[in-house]
Design a protein around this motif. Structure first.
Motif, PDB file in Angstrom:
ATOM      1  N   TYR B  35       0.599  28.282 -10.358  1.00  0.00           N
ATOM      2  CA  TYR B  35      -0.789  27.982  -9.956  1.00  0.00           C
ATOM      3  C   TYR B  35      -1.470  27.002 -10.899  1.00  0.00           C
ATOM      4  N   PHE B  36      -0.784  26.602 -11.992  1.00  0.00           N
ATOM      5  CA  PHE B  36      -1.299  25.467 -12.784  1.00  0.00           C
ATOM      6  C   PHE B  36      -1.354  24.213 -11.902  1.00  0.00           C
ATOM      7  N   SER B  37      -0.582  24.211 -10.828  1.00  0.00           N
ATOM      8  CA  SER B  37      -0.531  23.062  -9.927  1.00  0.00           C
ATOM      9  C   SER B  37      -1.242  23.384  -8.622  1.00  0.00           C
ATOM     10  N   PRO B  38      -2.280  22.639  -8.293  1.00  0.00           N
ATOM     11  CA  PRO B  38      -2.977  22.866  -7.015  1.00  0.00           C
ATOM     12  C   PRO B  38      -2.109  22.487  -5.816  1.00  0.00           C
ATOM     13  N   ILE B  39      -1.041  21.735  -6.070  1.00  0.00           N
ATOM     14  CA  ILE B  39      -0.122  21.380  -4.985  1.00  0.00           C
ATOM     15  C   ILE B  39       0.829  22.549  -4.716  1.00  0.00           C
ATOM     16  N   HIS B 321       0.504  25.691 -23.134  1.00  0.00           N
ATOM     17  CA  HIS B 321      -0.623  26.581 -23.418  1.00  0.00           C
ATOM     18  C   HIS B 321      -1.942  25.808 -23.470  1.00  0.00           C
ATOM     19  N   THR B 322      -1.860  24.531 -23.778  1.00  0.00           N
ATOM     20  CA  THR B 322      -3.086  23.715 -23.711  1.00  0.00           C
ATOM     21  C   THR B 322      -3.673  23.790 -22.307  1.00  0.00           C
ATOM     22  N   THR B 323      -2.811  23.611 -21.308  1.00  0.00           N
ATOM     23  CA  THR B 323      -3.258  23.661 -19.912  1.00  0.00           C
ATOM     24  C   THR B 323      -3.836  25.031 -19.586  1.00  0.00           C
ATOM     25  N   LEU B 324      -3.172  26.065 -20.070  1.00  0.00           N
ATOM     26  CA  LEU B 324      -3.652  27.432 -19.834  1.00  0.00           C
ATOM     27  C   LEU B 324      -5.080  27.605 -20.357  1.00  0.00           C
ATOM     28  N   HIS B 325      -5.338  27.175 -21.602  1.00  0.00           N
ATOM     29  CA  HIS B 325      -6.681  27.314 -22.173  1.00  0.00           C
ATOM     30  C   HIS B 325      -7.692  26.471 -21.405  1.00  0.00           C
ATOM     31  N   ALA B 326      -7.302  25.253 -21.067  1.00  0.00           N
ATOM     32  CA  ALA B 326      -8.227  24.364 -20.349  1.00  0.00           C
ATOM     33  C   ALA B 326      -8.618  24.981 -19.006  1.00  0.00           C
ATOM     34  N   ARG B 327      -7.627  25.538 -18.307  1.00  0.00           N
ATOM     35  CA  ARG B 327      -7.896  26.133 -16.996  1.00  0.00           C
ATOM     36  C   ARG B 327      -8.723  27.426 -17.100  1.00  0.00           C
ATOM     37  N   SER B 328      -8.680  28.078 -18.252  1.00  0.00           N
ATOM     38  CA  SER B 328      -9.531  29.262 -18.423  1.00  0.00           C
ATOM     39  C   SER B 328     -11.005  28.859 -18.390  1.00  0.00           C
ATOM     40  N   THR B 329     -11.290  27.675 -18.903  1.00  0.00           N
ATOM     41  CA  THR B 329     -12.667  27.177 -18.877  1.00  0.00           C
ATOM     42  C   THR B 329     -12.973  26.509 -17.539  1.00  0.00           C
ATOM     43  N   ASP B 330     -12.024  25.731 -17.043  1.00  0.00           N
ATOM     44  CA  ASP B 330     -12.273  24.937 -15.839  1.00  0.00           C
ATOM     45  C   ASP B 330     -11.037  24.977 -14.935  1.00  0.00           C
ATOM     46  N   PRO B 331     -11.044  25.876 -13.945  1.00  0.00           N
ATOM     47  CA  PRO B 331      -9.842  26.085 -13.120  1.00  0.00           C
ATOM     48  C   PRO B 331      -9.474  24.885 -12.238  1.00  0.00           C
ATOM     49  N   ARG B 332     -10.344  23.882 -12.172  1.00  0.00           N
ATOM     50  CA  ARG B 332      -9.960  22.697 -11.396  1.00  0.00           C
ATOM     51  C   ARG B 332      -8.975  21.823 -12.158  1.00  0.00           C
ATOM     52  N   LEU B 333      -8.812  22.094 -13.420  1.00  0.00           N
ATOM     53  CA  LEU B 333      -7.933  21.240 -14.224  1.00  0.00           C
ATOM     54  C   LEU B 333      -6.464  21.490 -13.907  1.00  0.00           C
ATOM     55  N   TYR B 335      -2.400  19.186 -14.681  1.00  0.00           N
ATOM     56  CA  TYR B 335      -1.745  18.433 -15.759  1.00  0.00           C
ATOM     57  C   TYR B 335      -0.590  17.603 -15.242  1.00  0.00           C
ATOM     58  N   LEU B 336      -0.117  16.717 -16.098  1.00  0.00           N
ATOM     59  CA  LEU B 336       1.105  15.955 -15.850  1.00  0.00           C
ATOM     60  C   LEU B 336       2.079  16.221 -16.988  1.00  0.00           C
ATOM     61  N   GLN B 337       3.319  15.793 -16.810  1.00  0.00           N
ATOM     62  CA  GLN B 337       4.292  15.804 -17.917  1.00  0.00           C
ATOM     63  C   GLN B 337       4.777  14.372 -18.068  1.00  0.00           C
ATOM     64  N   THR B 338       4.440  13.757 -19.174  1.00  0.00           N
ATOM     65  CA  THR B 338       4.609  12.315 -19.311  1.00  0.00           C
ATOM     66  C   THR B 338       5.443  11.957 -20.521  1.00  0.00           C
ATOM     67  N   LEU B 339       6.383  11.059 -20.341  1.00  0.00           N
ATOM     68  CA  LEU B 339       7.063  10.429 -21.471  1.00  0.00           C
ATOM     69  C   LEU B 339       6.377   9.086 -21.702  1.00  0.00           C
ATOM     70  N   TYR B 340       5.479   9.023 -22.659  1.00  0.00           N
ATOM     71  CA  TYR B 340       4.804   7.738 -22.906  1.00  0.00           C
ATOM     72  C   TYR B 340       5.740   6.764 -23.611  1.00  0.00           C
ATOM     73  N   LEU B 375       1.268  16.194 -22.130  1.00  0.00           N
ATOM     74  CA  LEU B 375       0.873  17.017 -20.993  1.00  0.00           C
ATOM     75  C   LEU B 375      -0.618  16.771 -20.757  1.00  0.00           C
ATOM     76  N   PRO B 376      -0.957  15.540 -20.325  1.00  0.00           N
ATOM     77  CA  PRO B 376      -2.365  15.206 -20.164  1.00  0.00           C
ATOM     78  C   PRO B 376      -3.015  16.077 -19.092  1.00  0.00           C
ATOM     79  N   LEU B 377      -4.285  16.318 -19.289  1.00  0.00           N
ATOM     80  CA  LEU B 377      -5.055  17.136 -18.345  1.00  0.00           C
ATOM     81  C   LEU B 377      -5.866  16.238 -17.424  1.00  0.00           C
TER      82      LEU B 377
END
Lengths: 445, 445
Positions: B35-39, B321-333, B335-340, B375-377
């Motif tokens: 559910y981290f992914s709205p898709i 876990h960054t995504t987990l914390h961010a979504r606790s504050t704002d569930p619309r958030l 993420y991606l997984q990126t090799l910059y 793992l940008p948000l």
């Protein structure tokens, strides 16, 4: 050269210390492996200290420093004398301070050790291994070299594939020096401050104590892999360096015919094969085998750490021991110290000097990347031709740390290090420490 | 979905095993953090196993495999269910095989351990630390995740700054699987062969044993460094990654305002500052301080390993876990997984999406180099916009491991792995293992 009266006064004043005046001993303790270079050989072979002092404590070092200042006598510090370009050769005579009896391990703990400069590296590691640690890096002269000598005149070796060179931040954590002031001081340097005396040939302080970070020790297997083609061996070396899942300590690659000089290993070195001499963790040998297979190599020699400890380590065929073995067969051979940085450049030089330069690569970490450096061998014909070859390397973007000069700045960085120079002004106001080695100092006056 | 009669037959046949049919338990054991992914959320939320089996031995796994083949019932393997894109969600119902009771450490020695798949990672490390070793890498779900689940569905985490990702040769040394043939076999894979099942979501064999290489354990201090400017923080992260003389385990960089989501850490996270969350060897903290100073950072938090062990580890604010914390504050958030791969690219994206994408970097080793991944948000608006953002990243040369698909090949490599597909043909001829996850298999039929 200091006047005889000054020397006699010094000898009288320090006669309670271990003091060597026997000319045979002095000759031995005034030189290093400078004769690897046909350029340095005539310049250094006659250089002699007037006497050698062998202190056992920092307090004795302070007495020596004070007396040298009093009588204005040059002082050159020496470890085991395993350098290759006269780092510890006393160009202006005077005192050689031999640190080999300052060999106490002051503190040995997980991750960190405090030692006196004369502690021998292999002997240290034997003790450290009992608690699971070892020095992060060591030269091929590991069995005889001292830790202080390595910091003063060395730069890297086995282990540099993991931790980079000594100059890398964190690889020397702290040190104490004695100054050459009228009243010699003890100065403690920590963290980045150590760079003021790191690899300064003892020109700006007498190191009396070192705090060295340690590496976890592994059971290092020793392996020889042979390849039909030199560039295949070089590519394998890079790939092993890049294999973060395979723990290693040494990746040394030798183009044929260099292996012909490794006489004790001849049973493992087939004709016309280029070779890799490796130290790899015993835990990762299966992964290594897969990598060797990918690069079409053949493993001809594999010893566990225990087996390897019974004979000569492969380490003693790598780094500048390669040059030593080559010169045993052919004394006309000499060498360069090259940062190739890329395999493309290695290939270029391999093809450019087919009969003149034999490529010997050592892989190590440099600013976070595994790069090929090397100590290529060449047959010396003239200084002019040697300079031409060096110039060509630099034109092509390879950096040469010239091993044919005893001048600190001319060997490596090519520029005066303002920190080291400023520190010398502070701690050696009379310019007595290892004179004529630091160009920045000599040009200043 | 398998017919009810087949399920009943299976339940009867396996009733001597630990077998779960309670719908609440089944729901819990059928899902992960999809559910981290709205898709993925609408696609997976209703998926349920018909039953969960919790074997304790390989012999029991064989019984389960045999029964599933007999009744042609899908079987999906699960560890702790800490994945993020439905790796262990049973799309076609049937059996979920929960490995958490296969949690024996079979062998624990210096450098290497053999474990059952259900061993929890943090618990393992607690035991291994007693002999001075630890897992080479672990995800931010370290406390709950199983080793088998990590191999089946994970890829890297803390420690990857040293050893690269799991897929790197040598990071899994061997494993055993049970096949889904009429007569289930045990197959042992070693060395490169493990890649056939590594990160295959359990589509081609039930892992029953793993041989994992270990890393020497250090006392890992936990540190927060704050920076006025995000790119300064990013450059610091790269520099620390490249500092071979400073031993570290985690380099996690967060652009403001991501730190606002780290509520338990708020006292250490000043307004408008980008931050680095770090794990660094206690032996190297002085060198770290010098590096922090060079990059004009401020250390606001520093705990020894012992102090850190009393609270929540900084690890649990990094990786996903960054995504987990961010979504606790704002569930619309999401993420991606990126090799910059490069900092230039990081800076480009930082400036390109100023109000839409918040940059979160994790540095790790990739083919011997330290690179920025992340793992940008981002705030989810529509699938079309999400795809646009992904496409733009790829156009600019950043590689996206899409976390919004449960299809093995579409997430990471984008291509069918012929080895993994061939292995599935061999060990799972009826296509019962984790159906609909391996595109190569589904397209073949």
């Amino acid at each position: 050269m200091p006047p005889a009266t000054a020397i006699n006064n010094l000898i009288n004043e320090l006669s309670h210390l271990e003091l060597i005046t026997d000319p045979v001993q002095i000759a031995k303790l005034s030189l290093d492996y400078y004769y690897f270079s046909p350029i340095l050989e005539p310049k250094l072979k006659e250089k002699r200290a007037d006497l050698v002092l062998r202190p056992q404590t920092e307090a004795e070092v302070i007495q020596i420093a004070k007396a040298c200042v009093k009588y204005k006598i040059p002082l050159t510090v020496r470890g085991a004398g395993t350098g290759n370009y006269g780092q510890c050769v006393p160009l202006a005579g005077g005192v050689v301070l031999d640190t080999t009896k300052m060999n106490r391990i002051i503190n040995l703990a997980k991750g960190i050790a405090t030692v006196e400069p004369g502690v021998k590296m292999a002997a240290f590691d034997k003790k450290a291994a009992k608690i699971g640690w070892e020095l992060r890096m060591a030269p091929s002269t590991y069995r005889t070299a001292t830790i202080g000598g390595f910091i003063g005149g060395g730069s890297g070796g086995m282990g540099s594939i993991n931790y980079g060179v000594l100059r890398e931040r964190g690889n020397v954590q702290g040190l104490r020096i004695v100054t050459l002031e009228d009243e010699p001081q003890i100065i403690e340097l920590r963290g980045d401050e150590v760079q003021q005396v790191n690899h300064a040939y003892g020109t700006n302080g007498i190191i009396t104590e070192l705090e060295m970070p340690l590496a976890p020790s592994y059971p290092w297997a020793e392996i020889i892999v042979t390849f039909d083609d030199f560039m295949q061996a070089a590519n394998f070396g890079q790939a092993l360096g890049n294999s973060d899942g395979i723990i290693k300590k040494l990746i040394s690659i030798h183009a044929w015919p260099i292996p012909t000089y490794f006489i004790p290993l001849k049973d493992y070195l087939p004709v016309n094969k280029s070779v890799a001499l490796l130290m790899v963790s015993e835990y990762d040998l299966e992964a290594l085998s897969d990598l060797v297979k990918e690069y079409s190599g053949d493993i001809t020699y594999r010893k566990t750490q225990k087996e390897a400890s019974k004979g000569t380590s492969l380490l003693e065929f790598t780094w500048n021991h390669t040059t030593l073995h080559a010169r045993s067969t052919d004394p006309r051979l000499t060498y360069l110290q090259t940062l190739y940085l890329t395999l493309e450049r290695v290939e270029h030089f391999y093809n450019h000097f087919p009969n003149e330069v034999m490529i010997h690569l050592e892989f190590f970490k440099f600013a976070g990347k595994v790069i090929p450096g090397g100590l290529p061998l060449l047959s010396f014909t003239s200084e002019a031709r040697l300079d031409e070859i060096i110039d060509y390397h630099e034109q092509q973007g390879a950096s040469i740390s010239n091993p044919h000069t005893y001048i600190l700045e001319d060997g490596g960085s090519k520029v005066i290090d303002p920190l080291q120079l400023a520190f010398k002004e502070r701690v050696d106001p009379y310019g007595l420490l290892n004179p004529q080695k630091m160009r920045g100092w000599d040009e200043k006056t």
